[in-house]
Design an enzyme around this catalytic site. Structure first.
Site, PDB file in Angstrom:
ATOM      1  N   GLU A   1      -5.306  -4.164   0.646  1.00 55.52           N
ATOM      2  CA  GLU A   1      -4.830  -3.254  -0.466  1.00 55.52           C
ATOM      3  C   GLU A   1      -5.335  -4.481  -2.001  1.00 55.52           C
ATOM      4  O   GLU A   1      -5.513  -3.986  -2.997  1.00 55.52           O
ATOM      5  CB  GLU A   1      -3.244  -3.213  -0.481  1.00 55.52           C
ATOM      6  CG  GLU A   1      -2.889  -2.265   0.405  1.00 55.52           C
ATOM      7  CD  GLU A   1      -1.614  -2.401   0.998  1.00 55.52           C
ATOM      8  OE1 GLU A   1      -1.057  -1.428   1.979  1.00 55.52           O
ATOM      9  OE2 GLU A   1      -0.827  -3.126   0.296  1.00 55.52           O
TER      10      GLU A   1
ATOM     11  N   ASP B   1       6.232  -3.389   4.724  1.00 52.03           N
ATOM     12  CA  ASP B   1       7.442  -2.823   3.723  1.00 52.03           C
ATOM     13  C   ASP B   1       8.673  -3.876   3.870  1.00 52.03           C
ATOM     14  O   ASP B   1       9.364  -4.295   3.126  1.00 52.03           O
ATOM     15  CB  ASP B   1       7.918  -1.612   4.230  1.00 52.03           C
ATOM     16  CG  ASP B   1       6.940  -0.664   3.921  1.00 52.03           C
ATOM     17  OD1 ASP B   1       6.080  -0.689   3.108  1.00 52.03           O
ATOM     18  OD2 ASP B   1       6.915   0.484   4.739  1.00 52.03           O
TER      19      ASP B   1
END
Length: 486
Positions: free
Chosen positions: A313, A471
């Protein structure tokens, strides 16, 4: 610092955050939540899938690298790519035909809470954060069943003109339909034969087939939107995710910018209620470059304080921000990849005008912090090590049921590979005068322009599951950070 010394620091950091986590009044979490249909792909499964597609078409698709799944060939091609590279990926599909095809050819092993916001909400509730206020625009009865039964997990609704907080199971809209994603997990060491090629999967990972039905919207009911500032007494932080589901164009003529503006308006309402609130955006794999660019330039830049990303990312973000050469160096996995990753973090911190950038990579974290951040580098380090411990516990156990269960993460060893990677970065930063050897050894580096926290992490050699680990890292670390805000 030797690995055995890091083990001692981990224990002290964990105890430190346990003692301060009660300082967090509450966290608002939005937007994406779905049901994950999980399937662990074995050798027989991949053979069966290959038998039911056109191999020559799949070979072409592997070369083309489809960024959206419109056909079974697209799906199998992206699965082959993910397995070959050992990289996690999330690829959207806008057709229910893919779900139907997978249902016909695979039987999923289990179903669980999915979506960044859903996973993070359950985790934070289980960690005992005083109030976790979760918001999903498409909350259905079936989706509500996947939220943990915890009194501190709440959903905002407007009743008789008043803002009311209820458990999701009491707040769903009976007219909403569930959103179902497929999670195709695969294991390191499995041999794959495809179109004359033969490779061994290098790492445990997964491919996420993310359903994007036409009714999905990243927005908020106007009645609720007007009352968001009323949450000020309940929250001192927000974690926002799911922006990847914004589409370029919609059937009603609206465009991505309409939904970007709505997203920014929600952030502004949160800040109106509490000017000292800290807002974190958890990034993800976004195939569409227009959407990726819009999220970074118009939502993240200037509006949020903190950004969480993994290595892929980071490269994707750098690519659309105009740092293509650096992006390639990050993703290329060369000898200097970790140096490029660090330099990429510097670019993101400065270019997006952030207070905090947290990069989670396998074996280590790099967190860069602006000089005006009120949290010390030592407290930041403790927060990151707490996040690593929680993530290790989740990888070992499959899910976190209580704050007490996270202690099991302390038993997971610090990654040798991550420790070695950091040695490369240490040599670079010491040679360039950016850090002394002592500061780097402690994981806390103070430069004239920013502070850097660089730590080796705990890695589970045989994880029970991989979905949601990133997460968990970001959310637990962010909570640790919030607990130290003065």
């Amino acid at each position: 610092m030797e690995i055995r010394e890091w083990d001692s620091v981990y224990h002290k950091s964990y105890e430190d955050i346990l003692s301060s986590i009660g300082n967090v009044r509450g966290i608002f979490v939005a937007y994406n939540s779905n049901i994950d249909a999980v399937k662990h792909i074995g050798a027989e499964d991949i053979e069966h899938l290959l038998m039911n597609v056109d191999i020559s078409e799949v070979r072409e698709k592997v070369f083309e690298y489809p960024r959206q799944i419109d056909s079974p060939s697209d799906l199998v091609a992206r699965l082959i790519i993910a397995m070959r590279d050992g990289k996690a990926a999330e690829v959207p599909t806008n057709t229910t035909d893919i779900h139907d095809w997978l249902t016909d050819h695979l039987v999923f092993d289990s179903a669980r809470m999915g979506g960044q916001a859903g996973i993070i909400s359950n985790l934070l509730a289980s960690l005992g954060v005083e109030k976790v206020i979760t918001y999903v625009p498409w909350l259905s009865e079936e989706q509500a069943e996947y939220f943990v039964d915890s009194e501190n997990l709440l959903f905002p609704v407007v009743e008789n003109g008043e803002l009311v907080l209820k458990h999701p199971k009491e707040a769903f809209d009976p007219d909403n339909s569930p959103k179902v994603n497929w999670i195709l997990e695969f294991s390191k060491g499995m041999e794959v034969k495809f179109a004359g090629e033969h490779f061994v999967i290098p790492r445990d990972n997964r491919l996420i087939i993310s359903s994007r039905p036409k009714w999905i919207r990243i927005e908020m009911d106007p009645e609720l939107y007007e009352r968001i500032p009323q949450l000020q007494a309940d929250i001192n932080g927000a974690i926002l995710a799911g922006y990847q589901m914004i589409r370029e164009e919609y059937e009603d003529g609206s465009t991505y910018m309409d939904y970007v503006e709505k997203a920014v308006s929600v952030i502004e309402e949160l800040k109106e209620g509490n000017p000292d609130i800290r807002i974190h955006v958890e990034f993800t794999s976004i195939q569409n470059k227009v959407i990726r660019t819009a999220i970074l330039n118009h939502i993240v830049r200037k509006h949020v304080h903190s950004l969480g990303l993994d290595t892929v990312e980071v490269a994707n973000a750098l690519n659309v921000l105009g740092f293509e050469e650096l992006a390639y160096s990050v993703i290329n996995k060369g000898e200097n990849a970790i140096i490029s990753l660090y330099e990429g973090a510097v670019k993101l911190l400065r270019d997006l005008k952030l207070e905090r950038v947290h990069i989670h990579s396998l074996g280590f974290y790099i967190c860069l912090v602006s000089k005006d951040c009120p949290v010390s580098v030592e407290d930041h380090r403790n927060a990151l090590l707490f996040g690593s411990t929680v993530a290790a516990a989740k990888a070992s156990l499959g899910e976190i049921l209580s704050l007490e269960s996270t202690e099991s993460g302390l038993k997971v060893p610090v990654s040798d590979e991550g420790h070695r990677e950091l040695e490369k970065l240490e040599k670079h930063l010491v040679r360039s005068g950016m850090s002394s050897m002592e500061d780097f050894e402690n994981g806390c580096i103070c430069t004239p322009w920013y502070d850097a926290i660089i730590v080796p992490t705990k890695v589970v050699s045989e994880p029970v599951a991989t979905v949601g680990i990133g997460d968990a890292i970001s959310a637990a670390s962010f909570v640790g950070f919030l607990s130290k805000l003065k």
